[in-house]
Design a protein around this motif. Structure first.
Motif, PDB file in Angstrom:
ATOM      1  N   ALA A  84       0.491  -1.337   0.127  1.00  0.00           N
ATOM      2  CA  ALA A  84      -0.023   0.143   0.030  1.00  0.00           C
ATOM      3  C   ALA A  84       0.633   1.320  -0.031  1.00  0.00           C
ATOM      4  O   ALA A  84       1.793   1.425  -0.470  1.00  0.00           O
ATOM      5  CB  ALA A  84      -0.926  -0.076   1.119  1.00  0.00           C
ATOM      6  N   SER A  85       0.115   2.290   0.523  1.00  0.00           N
ATOM      7  CA  SER A  85       0.510   3.642   0.412  1.00  0.00           C
ATOM      8  C   SER A  85       0.510   4.711   1.317  1.00  0.00           C
ATOM      9  O   SER A  85      -0.523   4.864   1.812  1.00  0.00           O
ATOM     10  CB  SER A  85       0.062   4.200  -0.733  1.00  0.00           C
ATOM     11  OG  SER A  85       0.079   5.825  -0.891  1.00  0.00           O
ATOM     12  N   ILE A  86       1.729   5.229   1.961  1.00  0.00           N
ATOM     13  CA  ILE A  86       1.532   6.101   3.069  1.00  0.00           C
ATOM     14  C   ILE A  86       2.704   6.926   2.846  1.00  0.00           C
ATOM     15  O   ILE A  86       3.763   6.605   2.299  1.00  0.00           O
ATOM     16  CB  ILE A  86       1.513   5.634   4.445  1.00  0.00           C
ATOM     17  CG1 ILE A  86       2.418   4.684   4.697  1.00  0.00           C
ATOM     18  CG2 ILE A  86      -0.011   5.064   4.879  1.00  0.00           C
ATOM     19  CD1 ILE A  86       2.677   4.068   6.101  1.00  0.00           C
ATOM     20  N   LEU A  87       2.707   8.246   3.397  1.00  0.00           N
ATOM     21  CA  LEU A  87       3.971   9.183   3.320  1.00  0.00           C
ATOM     22  C   LEU A  87       5.057   8.599   4.266  1.00  0.00           C
ATOM     23  O   LEU A  87       4.703   7.809   5.382  1.00  0.00           O
ATOM     24  CB  LEU A  87       3.640  10.519   3.689  1.00  0.00           C
ATOM     25  CG  LEU A  87       2.587  11.218   2.918  1.00  0.00           C
ATOM     26  CD1 LEU A  87       2.070  12.560   3.511  1.00  0.00           C
ATOM     27  CD2 LEU A  87       2.820  11.414   1.541  1.00  0.00           C
ATOM     28  N   VAL A  90      -7.015  -2.360   0.241  1.00  0.00           N
ATOM     29  CA  VAL A  90      -6.620  -1.045   0.402  1.00  0.00           C
ATOM     30  C   VAL A  90      -4.814  -0.876   0.061  1.00  0.00           C
ATOM     31  O   VAL A  90      -4.501   0.018  -0.678  1.00  0.00           O
ATOM     32  CB  VAL A  90      -6.985  -0.233   1.367  1.00  0.00           C
ATOM     33  CG1 VAL A  90      -6.369   1.178   1.666  1.00  0.00           C
ATOM     34  CG2 VAL A  90      -8.404  -0.094   1.650  1.00  0.00           C
ATOM     35  N   ALA A  91      -4.429  -1.758   0.789  1.00  0.00           N
ATOM     36  CA  ALA A  91      -2.781  -1.689   0.932  1.00  0.00           C
ATOM     37  C   ALA A  91      -2.348  -2.026  -0.410  1.00  0.00           C
ATOM     38  O   ALA A  91      -1.772  -1.720  -1.174  1.00  0.00           O
ATOM     39  CB  ALA A  91      -2.268  -2.649   1.783  1.00  0.00           C
ATOM     40  N   ALA A  92      -3.198  -3.289  -1.036  1.00  0.00           N
ATOM     41  CA  ALA A  92      -2.468  -3.908  -2.197  1.00  0.00           C
ATOM     42  C   ALA A  92      -2.937  -2.953  -3.372  1.00  0.00           C
ATOM     43  O   ALA A  92      -2.305  -2.667  -4.319  1.00  0.00           O
ATOM     44  CB  ALA A  92      -3.466  -5.055  -2.609  1.00  0.00           C
ATOM     45  N   ASN A  93      -4.048  -2.197  -3.380  1.00  0.00           N
ATOM     46  CA  ASN A  93      -4.464  -1.147  -4.420  1.00  0.00           C
ATOM     47  C   ASN A  93      -3.347   0.009  -4.725  1.00  0.00           C
ATOM     48  O   ASN A  93      -2.891   0.412  -5.573  1.00  0.00           O
ATOM     49  CB  ASN A  93      -5.813  -0.731  -4.256  1.00  0.00           C
ATOM     50  CG  ASN A  93      -6.932  -1.760  -4.825  1.00  0.00           C
ATOM     51  OD1 ASN A  93      -6.751  -2.558  -5.368  1.00  0.00           O
ATOM     52  ND2 ASN A  93      -8.008  -1.428  -4.236  1.00  0.00           N
ATOM     53  N   LEU A  94      -3.187   0.487  -3.159  1.00  0.00           N
ATOM     54  CA  LEU A  94      -1.976   1.442  -3.341  1.00  0.00           C
ATOM     55  C   LEU A  94      -0.669   1.039  -3.612  1.00  0.00           C
ATOM     56  O   LEU A  94       0.195   1.777  -4.374  1.00  0.00           O
ATOM     57  CB  LEU A  94      -2.255   2.109  -1.975  1.00  0.00           C
ATOM     58  CG  LEU A  94      -3.416   2.738  -1.506  1.00  0.00           C
ATOM     59  CD1 LEU A  94      -3.472   3.346  -0.149  1.00  0.00           C
ATOM     60  CD2 LEU A  94      -3.634   3.923  -2.384  1.00  0.00           C
ATOM     61  N   GLN A 129      -0.319   1.124  -7.401  1.00  0.00           N
ATOM     62  CA  GLN A 129      -0.307   2.351  -7.916  1.00  0.00           C
ATOM     63  C   GLN A 129       1.041   3.046  -7.741  1.00  0.00           C
ATOM     64  O   GLN A 129       1.306   4.012  -8.176  1.00  0.00           O
ATOM     65  CB  GLN A 129      -1.195   3.249  -7.421  1.00  0.00           C
ATOM     66  CG  GLN A 129      -2.854   2.917  -7.300  1.00  0.00           C
ATOM     67  CD  GLN A 129      -3.757   3.735  -6.513  1.00  0.00           C
ATOM     68  OE1 GLN A 129      -3.314   4.806  -5.802  1.00  0.00           O
ATOM     69  NE2 GLN A 129      -5.108   3.296  -6.477  1.00  0.00           N
ATOM     70  N   GLY A 130       1.882   2.153  -7.523  1.00  0.00           N
ATOM     71  CA  GLY A 130       3.397   2.643  -7.273  1.00  0.00           C
ATOM     72  C   GLY A 130       3.900   3.118  -5.993  1.00  0.00           C
ATOM     73  O   GLY A 130       5.091   3.716  -5.963  1.00  0.00           O
ATOM     74  N   GLN A 131       3.167   3.190  -4.966  1.00  0.00           N
ATOM     75  CA  GLN A 131       3.561   3.971  -3.678  1.00  0.00           C
ATOM     76  C   GLN A 131       4.380   2.613  -2.940  1.00  0.00           C
ATOM     77  O   GLN A 131       4.293   1.576  -3.079  1.00  0.00           O
ATOM     78  CB  GLN A 131       2.153   3.946  -2.670  1.00  0.00           C
ATOM     79  CG  GLN A 131       1.097   4.940  -3.466  1.00  0.00           C
ATOM     80  CD  GLN A 131       1.601   6.294  -3.766  1.00  0.00           C
ATOM     81  OE1 GLN A 131       2.383   6.635  -3.089  1.00  0.00           O
ATOM     82  NE2 GLN A 131       1.206   6.861  -4.972  1.00  0.00           N
TER      83      GLN A 131
END
Length: 278
Positions: free
Chosen positions: A16-19, A84-88, A91-93
């Motif tokens: 997934a994706s986080i800062l 959610v994690a897999a989708n993000l 997306q390249g995150q």
């Protein structure tokens, strides 16, 4: 909560994706208002990871709040639905789904009549939270696999709203996560409505997919940067979470009292919910 369902994943199982987080930043671990978040809370109070890096625990209330927090950076590490994690990640995150913390929290609750088979849902009205998110997606997958066409589906923004509509209006069924599934039984008694636990979706999932591991429902999502900079903290946290699973099993009332700070249900409902939180 079952110890065997706490499965650590490596980066190949990523999501997934986080800062990015950095070691000097104040650390808050977030989670939804459901049972796995209590494991983080117990770890924050009793575990050893806090001695390496102190952290606090907070709850987000809806997937929309989670997404907004991820975008703004106010939520930097959180328990999230696995998809959610897999989708993000797709997306390249540059982040990872560090573990899976629950394999089953969802149950179909029935009002005034028992629900024994999924085929009883054909053409029936049901209320559930989070359209297009985890409860809805799992339910739609299972119904599609068994050619079950539901009747009217009413979606709400939060699980407490679904519980309220279920008890007040003409819905024979509600899909609810723990601890609200257990709370619906207690609240039903208070207003003279018989609410029964119908079908646990992880049991239905196992039957439908020929599995024994339940639904890989949600886990802790962290950035690759944080993983690289905090290996010692994460190793300690993993053990703390495993220890928390055992502590909850041995101290259900005390665990429920801790959980009450993070979940919208009274202590008796939370205590009843813990055995149904895999």
């Amino acid at each position: 909560m079952k110890r065997r369902h706490f499965l650590k994943l490596g980066s190949a199982a990523a999501a997934a994706s986080i800062l990015p987080l950095h070691a000097q930043d104040k650390l808050t671990l977030w989670g939804p208002p459901v049972s796995p978040t209590v494991l983080l809370a117990i770890a924050a109070q009793m575990g050893k990871a806090k001695n390496i890096r102190p952290f606090s625990v907070k709850s987000w209330l809806s997937p929309d709040q989670l997404r907004a927090g991820l975008v703004s950076g106010s939520i930097q590490a959180s328990i999230v639905p696995s998809y959610v994690a897999a989708n993000l990640r797709n997306q390249g995150q540059s982040v990872l789904l560090h573990n899976i913390m629950t394999s089953g929290l969802l149950s179909i609750m029935s009002k005034n009549s028992p629900l024994g088979e999924a085929t009883q849902l054909v053409g029936q009205k049901i209320v559930m939270p989070f359209k297009g998110d985890m409860p809805d997606l799992v339910m739609q997958i299972l119904c599609k696999r068994e050619n079950i066409t539901l009747g009217d589906i009413t979606y709400t923004a939060t699980p407490p709203e679904s519980l309220g509509l279920f008890l007040k209006q003409d819905f024979p069924y509600a899909l609810l996560p723990e601890p609200l599934a257990s709370a619906s039984i207690l609240r039903g008694k208070q207003v003279g409505i018989s609410v029964e636990r119908g079908i646990a979706l992880d049991t239905w999932w196992n039957r439908s997919f020929g599995s024994s591991k339940g639904i890989p429902q949600a886990g802790l999502m962290i950035s690759e940067t944080f993983a690289a900079e905090n290996a010692e903290f994460l190793a300690a946290l993993d053990q703390d979470l495993l220890d928390a699973v055992d502590w909850v099993a041995a101290n259900p009332k005390s665990a429920a009292e801790i959980a009450a700070d993070y979940m919208p249900a009274p202590v008796p409902a939370l205590q009843q919910a813990l055995p149904h939180s895999a």
